[in-house]
Design an enzyme around this catalytic site. Sequence first.
Site, PDB file in Angstrom:
ATOM      1  CB  ALA A  80      -0.895  -0.083   1.120  1.00 14.39           C
ATOM      2  N   GLY A 123      -0.469  -5.052   0.316  1.00 14.92           N
ATOM      3  CA  GLY A 123      -1.504  -5.216  -0.806  1.00 14.92           C
ATOM      4  C   GLY A 123      -1.027  -5.627  -1.920  1.00 14.92           C
ATOM      5  CD  GLU A 126      -3.756  -7.769   1.814  1.00 13.54           C
ATOM      6  OE1 GLU A 126      -4.125  -7.751   3.047  1.00 13.54           O
ATOM      7  OE2 GLU A 126      -3.565  -6.437   1.507  1.00 13.54           O
ATOM      8  CD  GLU A 146       0.119  -6.183   5.291  1.00 16.84           C
ATOM      9  OE1 GLU A 146      -0.498  -6.287   4.104  1.00 16.84           O
ATOM     10  OE2 GLU A 146       0.962  -7.426   5.541  1.00 16.84           O
TER      11      GLU A 146
END
Length: 272
Positions: A80, A123, A126, A146
């Site tokens: 992210a 992300g 993901e 994270e």
Amino acid sequence: MTTVESPAHPTLHVTLPAQSADGPVDGVALVVLDRHEVLNALDFALIEALTDALEGLDREPACRAIVITGAGDRAFAAGADVPELAVQTPTTLTVDDTFHRWERIKRIRKPLIAAVRGYALGGGCELAMLCDMIVAGEDAQFGQPEIKLGVMPGAGGTQRLTRAVGKARAMEMVLTGRNIAAHEAEAYGLVTSVVAAEATVPAALELAARIAAMPPVAVIAAKAAVNRAEELSLEAGLEFERRNFYLLFDTEDQKEGMAAFAEKRRPTWKGR
């Protein structure tokens, strides 16, 4: 070439049909995440552009399979956009509800293939796991780091990674933030195949082309049934599978496929 502009950010590139060294790849779209100066980090604007682009391709009859990759050779998506996330609050995250776009990507009916070179972290990992298949270059790295930022995966990492690699491995990766290399990811069942780094996108396009050559309605029905295997009990999953199987007998492609088999010729799919 179709481009989707993201204000103050590099573009997301969408090409249909995708172009390979041998020319156009019929029925296949190539989507390129292009924030290469920040390793294709997924800010909210890029996720919005990606969601809109994928939903548009899902409605496009000429598109039968989609390959997603990152610009350059250093990253699929390195995670992210941390500065953007750092200023969020529970209220802004709830009110803006940007994360709902991840579930919209999950609902794309046409097959999604991630072509991963370099980092697919946070992300990025993901997003790769949201795809139906992952073709990884030998230089690929997957991880959910994270925890090192004082948070945890929030776009499906704890759930999809556990389903892909099992509880013990997912727990270790999520709680330590350790990355895994391409061949380890393949051994764990996270990726479909590992290829030479420079062959990553061509291999993903070749896989997508093989899928695009199949009857489109049956591909959509089969994808939906495989996805349900992760979500339903065996009995409910079998019921869903059987219902889709029966419904395909009302398509022109079923008639054509079985007639072509009997007549020993190549079928011509109509997508209906």
